[in-house]
Design an enzyme around this catalytic site. Structure first.
Site, PDB file in Angstrom:
ATOM      1  N   ASN A 157      43.980  23.747  43.510  1.00  0.00           N
ATOM      2  CA  ASN A 157      44.362  24.737  44.519  1.00  0.00           C
ATOM      3  C   ASN A 157      43.171  25.222  45.324  1.00  0.00           C
ATOM      4  O   ASN A 157      42.735  26.374  45.232  1.00  0.00           O
ATOM      5  CB  ASN A 157      45.075  25.911  43.849  1.00  0.00           C
ATOM      6  CG  ASN A 157      46.205  25.456  42.949  1.00  0.00           C
ATOM      7  OD1 ASN A 157      46.067  25.467  41.737  1.00  0.00           O
ATOM      8  ND2 ASN A 157      47.303  25.030  43.546  1.00  0.00           N
ATOM      9  N   ASN A 201      48.847  36.263  35.643  1.00  0.00           N
ATOM     10  CA  ASN A 201      50.117  35.536  35.604  1.00  0.00           C
ATOM     11  C   ASN A 201      49.947  34.258  34.777  1.00  0.00           C
ATOM     12  O   ASN A 201      49.141  33.418  35.154  1.00  0.00           O
ATOM     13  CB  ASN A 201      50.575  35.185  37.017  1.00  0.00           C
ATOM     14  CG  ASN A 201      52.038  34.778  37.060  1.00  0.00           C
ATOM     15  OD1 ASN A 201      52.770  34.933  36.083  1.00  0.00           O
ATOM     16  ND2 ASN A 201      52.467  34.258  38.194  1.00  0.00           N
ATOM     17  N   ASP A 246      41.439  30.279  31.776  1.00  0.00           N
ATOM     18  CA  ASP A 246      42.219  30.591  32.981  1.00  0.00           C
ATOM     19  C   ASP A 246      41.360  31.365  33.971  1.00  0.00           C
ATOM     20  O   ASP A 246      41.771  32.377  34.537  1.00  0.00           O
ATOM     21  CB  ASP A 246      43.494  31.352  32.647  1.00  0.00           C
ATOM     22  CG  ASP A 246      44.459  31.402  33.835  1.00  0.00           C
ATOM     23  OD1 ASP A 246      44.410  30.489  34.673  1.00  0.00           O
ATOM     24  OD2 ASP A 246      45.252  32.356  33.918  1.00  0.00           O
ATOM     25  N   HIS A 270      38.406  36.255  42.110  1.00  0.00           N
ATOM     26  CA  HIS A 270      38.841  36.866  43.366  1.00  0.00           C
ATOM     27  C   HIS A 270      37.764  37.829  43.857  1.00  0.00           C
ATOM     28  O   HIS A 270      37.070  38.466  43.057  1.00  0.00           O
ATOM     29  CB  HIS A 270      40.146  37.640  43.179  1.00  0.00           C
ATOM     30  CG  HIS A 270      41.340  36.764  42.992  1.00  0.00           C
ATOM     31  ND1 HIS A 270      41.819  35.919  43.967  1.00  0.00           N
ATOM     32  CD2 HIS A 270      42.159  36.601  41.922  1.00  0.00           C
ATOM     33  CE1 HIS A 270      42.882  35.274  43.511  1.00  0.00           C
ATOM     34  NE2 HIS A 270      43.101  35.667  42.268  1.00  0.00           N
ATOM     35  N   PHE A 281      46.872  38.155  41.519  1.00  0.00           N
ATOM     36  CA  PHE A 281      46.870  37.890  40.086  1.00  0.00           C
ATOM     37  C   PHE A 281      45.591  37.155  39.682  1.00  0.00           C
ATOM     38  O   PHE A 281      45.078  36.336  40.438  1.00  0.00           O
ATOM     39  CB  PHE A 281      48.069  37.011  39.705  1.00  0.00           C
ATOM     40  CG  PHE A 281      49.397  37.705  39.759  1.00  0.00           C
ATOM     41  CD1 PHE A 281      49.850  38.454  38.690  1.00  0.00           C
ATOM     42  CD2 PHE A 281      50.208  37.612  40.887  1.00  0.00           C
ATOM     43  CE1 PHE A 281      51.082  39.088  38.721  1.00  0.00           C
ATOM     44  CE2 PHE A 281      51.441  38.235  40.943  1.00  0.00           C
ATOM     45  CZ  PHE A 281      51.881  38.982  39.851  1.00  0.00           C
ATOM     46  N   GLY A 282      45.097  37.435  38.476  1.00  0.00           N
ATOM     47  CA  GLY A 282      44.018  36.635  37.908  1.00  0.00           C
ATOM     48  C   GLY A 282      42.785  37.425  37.545  1.00  0.00           C
ATOM     49  O   GLY A 282      42.486  38.469  38.125  1.00  0.00           O
TER      50      GLY A 282
END
Length: 427
Positions: free
Chosen positions: A95, A287, A314, A318, A332-333
């Site tokens: 991504n 998430n 994970d 950000h 999220f994250g």
């Protein structure tokens, strides 16, 4: 490189030295000798006091943001964060911008990490732009070095696409990774649907959204196997980031029935529950979301009995503008590369050897990678750590700082990594 590490405890179930305290002599890229009171000659010497060593750790789920979002993370900073977290190999999600759906983008990322301390494996997208519409050229991407196929942060919603992907990848003995989430049921959801979400007035993300999609994926996997006579010993489907008690039960039942499936959890998933979001800390907005105490208990039991094969960071970086917002507007994250080991050690309930297995043999079996051996003549792909050391996480080597662990005291400290003839130490 010529390096002698003295009196280090070997943590490796496959090694004849497992549990023993030995000297390790490394020359170039290889382990030269393992023994007692070794003469290293002119080697650099590391005196180990309470130091442990295992095969180098693998993280199966990392968002790099490069190309396209380098202000959040780039390939240099993600390797630095990985090394400080003890990881010598990481799998990057597709991504980015552009999405990893072409050989050009795939090769750009792979070549960036070529010959480095931290090896970059790249998962390619299943569909173009990870939009769930048109297939990528998966054979070409597989031959170009894609380690697995996934739309990453975008679960495959279309059942026909999912089924055809399983069938398409089987002749290649290639892996499909998918995170189960029915996006129609999670639309506008902010956190786990439960008592806390009701109390604070947040739209919930129901456990059902994960469980329905996982049940669908497992049913389709079984159907595909009936059509194709799958013969590999490796999983055909890897389920990323399970988070509920029922999801654990579905995976356990599938394995019992002989389906070639594996799964992982994020290390942070066992450190928090949904009640921890009562103060609206956006660093805890992830998430899948943090679930109930009952779900966390089931996850710990599944880690212990082997239902869950791997632990991942994970790592999801950000920038400040994406997280320093009202809770329902924040992304999220959280970042996790540098804290995954400590968090797993403190909260998983697993013995040390089993935690190391979730970072080493578990991921490598799923990804079709050969296990590095702690024996003379083997390539030196090693992680050094202390299991009982308390430390404060006060500096991150990621470009992004969206983690609830900054400033917190943790247990279990990575002290160094050796791989590909290179070394870094954090003593």
């Amino acid at each position: 490189m010529k390096l002698l590490i003295r009196s280090v405890q070997i943590i490796d179930k496959k090694s004849p030295f497992n549990g023993q305290v030995k000297d390790i002599l490394i020359e170039g890229k290889n382990i030269k000798s393992i023994g007692d009171k070794l003469d290293g000659g002119d080697a650099e010497v590391i005196e180990a006091d309470g130091l442990c060593v295992s095969a180098g750790w693998v993280d199966m789920r990392v968002a790099s943001r490069d190309p396209g979002f380098e202000h959040k993370e780039d390939l240099t900073s993600v390797r630095a964060a990985a090394a400080h977290g003890g990881f010598t190999e990481i799998v990057l999600l597709p991504n980015t911008e552009p999405v990893v759906h072409s050989k050009d983008t795939l090769n750009y990322i792979r070549q960036s990490g070529s010959g480095g301390l931290v090896k970059l494996h790249v998962a390619a997208a299943v569909t173009r732009k990870a939009e769930g519409v048109d297939f990528t050229e998966m054979i070409d991407l597989h031959e170009a070095g894609a380690i697995a196929f996934t739309d990453g942060e975008h679960p495959v919603q279309n059942a026909d696409l999912f089924l055809k992907t399983i069938l398409y990848l089987q002749p290649l003995n290639a892996l499909l990774m998918n995170r189960p989430e029915d996006r129609q049921l999670t639309l506008y959801g902010q956190m786990h649907e439960g008592l806390t979400s009701t109390l604070i007035g947040m739209k919930g993300i129901p456990s059902l959204a994960e469980e329905m999609m996982l049940n669908r994926d497992l049913k389709l996997l079984g159907y595909a196997l009936e059509k194709s006579m799958y013969k590999s010993d490796s999983p055909a489907l890897h389920v990323s980031l399970i988070s509920t008690k029922r999801a654990v039960e579905l995976i356990r039942e599938a394995k019992k029935n002989g389906l070639p499936v594996s799964c992982d959890i994020a290390a942070h998933q066992v450190a928090f529950t949904d009640s921890d979001l009562i103060d609206f800390d956006t660093n805890l907005k992830v998430n899948p979301p943090f679930r109930s105490a009952e779900d966390v208990k089931a996850i710990r039991e599944a880690l212990a009995d082997g239902t869950i094969d791997a632990i991942v960071s994970d790592h999801n970086p950000h920038d400040e503008e994406s997280k320093n917002l009202e809770f329902d507007h924040a992304d999220f994250g959280m970042t996790g590369l540098e804290t995954a080991f400590s968090v797993a050690l403190m909260h998983s309930g697993l013995a040390l050897q089993d935690i190391i297995g979730k970072f080493t043999t578990g991921p490598r079996r799923i990804l079709r990678l050969q296990d590095p051996l702690l024996e003379e003549g083997a390539l030196a792909n090693l992680t050094f750590f202390e299991k009982d050391t308390n430390w404060t996480f006060n500096k991150s080597f990621s470009k992004s700082k969206n983690t609830p662990f900054l400033g917190q005291e943790l247990r279990g400290k990575v002290r160094g990594v050796v791989n590909n003839g290179k070394q870094e130490w954090y003593l």
